[in-house]
Design an enzyme around this catalytic site. Sequence first.
Site: not given
Length: 97
Positions: A18, A36
């Site tokens: 990320r 997520n």
Amino acid sequence: MFKVKMIVSGRVQGVGFRYFVIISARELGILGRVWNNDDGTVEILAQTEDEKKLEEFTAIVRGEKSSKGRLSPFAKVTDVKSSPANFPDFTDFNIKY
């Protein structure tokens, strides 16, 4: 405005993916969010006025192109499902918790 939703599969959680996405997006001027999912995937909403930048960003997420010579070092992307999306405009690119 070009907007897409991406669902990224593979080893993409717990490996800094990320943060790699955020850095890559910001370098290209892409706005959006990344987070997520409970099923082990990572979801991305991305928007830009420049279609070529969005294509470049998608290639970086897929691991097909590096971002300023960098690839996500520990992630292993196995699939990216990308589709046009409709969502409110963003003013930055960050992680959604």
